[in-house]
Design a protein around this motif. Sequence first.
Motif, mmCIF file in Angstrom:
data_model
loop_
_atom_site.group_PDB
_atom_site.id
_atom_site.type_symbol
_atom_site.label_atom_id
_atom_site.label_comp_id
_atom_site.label_asym_id
_atom_site.label_seq_id
_atom_site.Cartn_x
_atom_site.Cartn_y
_atom_site.Cartn_z
ATOM 1 N N HIS A 94 24.665 -64.492 -44.684
ATOM 2 C CA HIS A 94 25.338 -63.277 -45.146
ATOM 3 C C HIS A 94 25.811 -63.414 -46.595
ATOM 4 O O HIS A 94 26.691 -62.663 -47.026
ATOM 5 C CB HIS A 94 26.529 -62.961 -44.245
ATOM 6 C CG HIS A 94 26.163 -62.531 -42.863
ATOM 7 N ND1 HIS A 94 25.657 -63.382 -41.920
ATOM 8 C CD2 HIS A 94 26.224 -61.309 -42.265
ATOM 9 C CE1 HIS A 94 25.427 -62.724 -40.792
ATOM 10 N NE2 HIS A 94 25.760 -61.466 -40.980
ATOM 11 N N ASN A 95 25.234 -64.335 -47.343
ATOM 12 C CA ASN A 95 25.655 -64.536 -48.728
ATOM 13 C C ASN A 95 25.402 -63.283 -49.558
ATOM 14 O O ASN A 95 24.451 -62.535 -49.285
ATOM 15 C CB ASN A 95 24.900 -65.715 -49.331
ATOM 16 C CG ASN A 95 25.225 -67.019 -48.633
ATOM 17 O OD1 ASN A 95 24.917 -67.194 -47.454
ATOM 18 N ND2 ASN A 95 25.850 -67.942 -49.346
ATOM 19 N N PRO A 96 26.230 -63.043 -50.581
ATOM 20 C CA PRO A 96 26.059 -61.831 -51.388
ATOM 21 C C PRO A 96 24.653 -61.669 -51.952
ATOM 22 O O PRO A 96 24.087 -60.569 -51.908
ATOM 23 C CB PRO A 96 27.100 -62.012 -52.507
ATOM 24 C CG PRO A 96 28.150 -62.885 -51.912
ATOM 25 C CD PRO A 96 27.429 -63.820 -50.988
ATOM 26 N N ALA A 97 24.082 -62.733 -52.491
ATOM 27 C CA ALA A 97 22.746 -62.623 -53.072
ATOM 28 C C ALA A 97 21.696 -62.359 -51.988
ATOM 29 O O ALA A 97 20.700 -61.667 -52.234
ATOM 30 C CB ALA A 97 22.392 -63.894 -53.848
ATOM 31 N N VAL A 98 21.916 -62.913 -50.797
ATOM 32 C CA VAL A 98 20.991 -62.653 -49.686
ATOM 33 C C VAL A 98 21.028 -61.168 -49.324
ATOM 34 O O VAL A 98 19.984 -60.527 -49.147
ATOM 35 C CB VAL A 98 21.338 -63.527 -48.470
ATOM 36 C CG1 VAL A 98 20.530 -63.095 -47.251
ATOM 37 C CG2 VAL A 98 21.083 -64.995 -48.778
ATOM 38 N N PHE A 99 22.228 -60.619 -49.245
ATOM 39 C CA PHE A 99 22.340 -59.194 -48.918
ATOM 40 C C PHE A 99 21.714 -58.323 -50.006
ATOM 41 O O PHE A 99 21.000 -57.361 -49.701
ATOM 42 C CB PHE A 99 23.797 -58.800 -48.700
ATOM 43 C CG PHE A 99 23.976 -57.328 -48.488
ATOM 44 C CD1 PHE A 99 23.507 -56.707 -47.332
ATOM 45 C CD2 PHE A 99 24.577 -56.545 -49.469
ATOM 46 C CE1 PHE A 99 23.633 -55.339 -47.147
ATOM 47 C CE2 PHE A 99 24.709 -55.174 -49.286
ATOM 48 C CZ PHE A 99 24.246 -54.571 -48.132
ATOM 49 N N ARG A 103 28.276 -79.951 -51.762
ATOM 50 C CA ARG A 103 29.184 -78.857 -51.449
ATOM 51 C C ARG A 103 30.347 -78.810 -52.454
ATOM 52 O O ARG A 103 30.781 -77.722 -52.841
ATOM 53 C CB ARG A 103 29.717 -79.002 -50.020
ATOM 54 C CG ARG A 103 30.785 -77.982 -49.640
ATOM 55 C CD ARG A 103 30.279 -76.535 -49.672
ATOM 56 N NE ARG A 103 29.356 -76.268 -48.603
ATOM 57 C CZ ARG A 103 29.722 -75.840 -47.396
ATOM 58 N NH1 ARG A 103 31.002 -75.631 -47.117
ATOM 59 N NH2 ARG A 103 28.813 -75.609 -46.469
ATOM 60 N N ARG A 104 30.846 -79.978 -52.861
ATOM 61 C CA ARG A 104 31.988 -79.994 -53.782
ATOM 62 C C ARG A 104 31.606 -79.452 -55.151
ATOM 63 O O ARG A 104 32.347 -78.656 -55.744
ATOM 64 C CB ARG A 104 32.511 -81.428 -53.908
ATOM 65 C CG ARG A 104 33.700 -81.564 -54.854
ATOM 66 C CD ARG A 104 34.218 -82.997 -54.894
ATOM 67 N NE ARG A 104 33.232 -83.917 -55.426
ATOM 68 C CZ ARG A 104 33.065 -84.147 -56.745
ATOM 69 N NH1 ARG A 104 33.786 -83.476 -57.629
ATOM 70 N NH2 ARG A 104 32.181 -85.020 -57.155
ATOM 71 N N LYS A 105 30.436 -79.859 -55.666
ATOM 72 C CA LYS A 105 30.056 -79.472 -57.017
ATOM 73 C C LYS A 105 29.342 -78.130 -57.086
ATOM 74 O O LYS A 105 29.327 -77.489 -58.146
ATOM 75 C CB LYS A 105 29.165 -80.558 -57.642
ATOM 76 C CG LYS A 105 29.858 -81.898 -57.818
ATOM 77 C CD LYS A 105 28.958 -82.922 -58.471
ATOM 78 C CE LYS A 105 28.675 -82.588 -59.923
ATOM 79 N NZ LYS A 105 27.937 -83.696 -60.590
ATOM 80 N N TYR A 106 28.759 -77.712 -55.947
ATOM 81 C CA TYR A 106 28.017 -76.451 -55.934
ATOM 82 C C TYR A 106 28.473 -75.606 -54.743
ATOM 83 O O TYR A 106 27.697 -75.322 -53.815
ATOM 84 C CB TYR A 106 26.512 -76.719 -55.852
ATOM 85 C CG TYR A 106 26.003 -77.640 -56.936
ATOM 86 C CD1 TYR A 106 25.604 -77.145 -58.175
ATOM 87 C CD2 TYR A 106 25.936 -79.021 -56.730
ATOM 88 C CE1 TYR A 106 25.132 -77.989 -59.182
ATOM 89 C CE2 TYR A 106 25.469 -79.884 -57.733
ATOM 90 C CZ TYR A 106 25.075 -79.354 -58.947
ATOM 91 O OH TYR A 106 24.618 -80.194 -59.943
ATOM 92 N N PRO A 107 29.728 -75.208 -54.730
ATOM 93 C CA PRO A 107 30.247 -74.465 -53.564
ATOM 94 C C PRO A 107 29.534 -73.150 -53.328
ATOM 95 O O PRO A 107 29.549 -72.623 -52.213
ATOM 96 C CB PRO A 107 31.723 -74.251 -53.919
ATOM 97 C CG PRO A 107 31.787 -74.352 -55.410
ATOM 98 C CD PRO A 107 30.756 -75.376 -55.788
ATOM 99 N N GLU A 108 28.895 -72.624 -54.358
ATOM 100 C CA GLU A 108 28.176 -71.356 -54.202
ATOM 101 C C GLU A 108 26.967 -71.477 -53.277
ATOM 102 O O GLU A 108 26.402 -70.459 -52.841
ATOM 103 C CB GLU A 108 27.729 -70.838 -55.569
ATOM 104 C CG GLU A 108 26.671 -71.669 -56.286
ATOM 105 C CD GLU A 108 27.229 -72.836 -57.102
ATOM 106 O OE1 GLU A 108 26.496 -73.356 -57.965
ATOM 107 O OE2 GLU A 108 28.400 -73.231 -56.872
ATOM 108 N N THR A 109 26.558 -72.710 -52.938
ATOM 109 C CA THR A 109 25.408 -72.897 -52.049
ATOM 110 C C THR A 109 25.785 -72.882 -50.576
ATOM 111 O O THR A 109 24.910 -72.973 -49.713
ATOM 112 C CB THR A 109 24.703 -74.229 -52.356
ATOM 113 O OG1 THR A 109 25.605 -75.313 -52.089
ATOM 114 C CG2 THR A 109 24.252 -74.286 -53.808
#
Length: 721
Positions: free
Chosen positions: A166-171, A99-105
């Motif tokens: 609800h992530n942007p890429a998912v939408f 989570r710290r290194k890849y917050p976009e996940t």
Amino acid sequence: MNSRPPKNVNVNDLPRRILFGAAYYAEYQPYERLTTDLDLMAEAGFSVIRVGESVWSTWEPEDGRFELDWLQPVLDEAHARDISVIIGTPTYAVPPWLRRKYPETAAHRATGQPAPYGGRQDADFSHPAFRYLAERVIRKIVPRYADHPAVIGWQVDNEPGIEILHNPAVFQGFVDHVRTMYGDVATLNDRWGLTYWSHRISEWSQLWTPDGNTTPSYDLAWRRYQADLTTDFIGWQAGIVRELAAPGQFVTTCIDLGRKALDEVALASPLDIAATNIYFPMQDGLRHPAPADPPAAGRPWWLPWSGAWALYLKSDLSYGIRREPFLVTETHAQSIGESHVNYPAYDGQWRQAVWAMVARGASAVEYWHWHTLHFGLETHWGGVLGHSLQPGRCYEELSRTGAELRQAGETLAGLEPDADVAILYSLESKWALEFQPPIAAGTSGDPDRSAYDLVVATLYQGLFDAGLQAAVLSPRQLGTDAAALAARWPVLVVPALYVASDELLELLEQYARHGGHLLLTFRSGYADEEARPRPRVMPGVLREAVGAHYLEYTNLAEPVRVTGPGGDFDGRATAWADALVPDTAKPLATYDHPHLGRWPAAVTNEHGSGRVTYLGTLPDADLARQLARWVAKTTLPDDPWRARPASVTVTGARAADGRRLRFVSNWSWETAPVRLPVSAMDLLSGEALEAGSEFSLGAWDVRVLVERDTGITGNRQEERR
């Protein structure tokens, strides 16, 4: 890299015995006790453990640094005691470094709102960075242990489908999906009815995020897409593991039935076998018949129902996922849920529950978990051993049960549960009725988002209380041959089929025309595949088959008495009433009410060589049981096993060698006499029992019988094969 060609494992390749065991986490123990734990398991007859699925940070303490050897002693000790192992991939609980290194996940539970770290299932599993990291750890773990002789299978992830992403890429992926499906915005505007409230779009970029959506068709498409994401993720993982696993090792996942972003039938398609969690209330929560108004305090908030029937419903739902034997990867040993919900089983109930699940097709029963944890959110979720780590009442009863399963041996492998009737379970109707529920929750006036499952559960309980056994089918499992469907299932119960294509409704009509008895409820046939109400007099496509119609309906603020001729019906209608007007149908039961009395509560209509019965209300338990008995009397052959004390249930199954087994259980404190309609042998004691003889079942007791007279099946589906 250890690469093997893709393969599938047939369920019949599993060990020819019921697997019995628990999730085991040596890494969670407060002190070293591996030898003690495995010895205790072996003495209790445990034959399987599930390991490794919760500890990504143990497998990979830092980004790219792996520690893989810590599990070796567990597998070695298990193998030395002939205990098999299922290893889980750890992708459902991510380590802090990720989570710290890849917050976009991080998973977004609403647009622009990432889930805070500190729980589980809080990652966007569709994100390329997460997929890369997940595949990397999987490709380290599986080759490390694939060739260990203790390993019989792999569990990918755990309890998938908990979150709607609800992530942007998912939408944006959803927008692309919708664009591909509908082709152009004009078609979308028409199919979703976006003229309403000025929601028409002129280009795809105008499609709004789902957070504030009020359009039913949009919501249904969104739910389908989320379930597809989950299915894709599990199928992707299964493909990686299957490439690396040893021949004969199966691939599964642990399914928690009813999760928000989950289509169980689709999810299980790329797996080798379905595996589910089965949790249920214990103590008085296992009584049969169930009390009319069981206290909510006796169960966790996420278990809505009490009674033995609820345990069987979950088992039948599990078998229905693939229509074949399944694994119970989680059930509870002692207390379940929060620290204030502590209702461990009465003596005998652990054993009863195991035999109930086995009777309905479970090939494995595993407890979550072996030892009660000393830290974490689930500190008070009781294991086989409590916090003292000393064997107690639970361990002793499971030891007895393990010995019985060993004694029964291959007789229990690959059981096919009996089913007098089939129930159609429509996931899309469930989703649609979550978005726009037809009924309120209790007296609060709030919408009941669980309305669909309430209708299903009410009818299932009625069937169960009437002594009938049920199979659960999804629409895709019906096939397209109505005549074959009618021959296979003489009764098809269809609860609240709100969302359905014309083709599905026509199949149901043809099913009845070819001799089946179709039992429909209110809301069936009402909306099309987009959740749009049909512009027809209801029940629309099925009106002629039902032989009745309605132009209005009402909610019921209070239960209304319902009666029928000859005393067959005397119960209560709750929550809903269709204003049914018979055309060719005969009234079956009527409302005892000055206004509603003009309309029948239920009608039945001969249609072709079959019959359609329509129930226009949500029955109480008495009315549901009475309707089930009427259906049995009208359509099914007599089954002498149904004559038994009220607290006793009898379920049947066909063994692989063709013998018929009967599981006879007493769900009460009172001793119950049971008279045998056929000659039988007690599977466990070897005692021969003659037809007409009587035996007693003690409190919370079960006996497993093998019929010696196969002339009486109590299962019409076999007669029609």
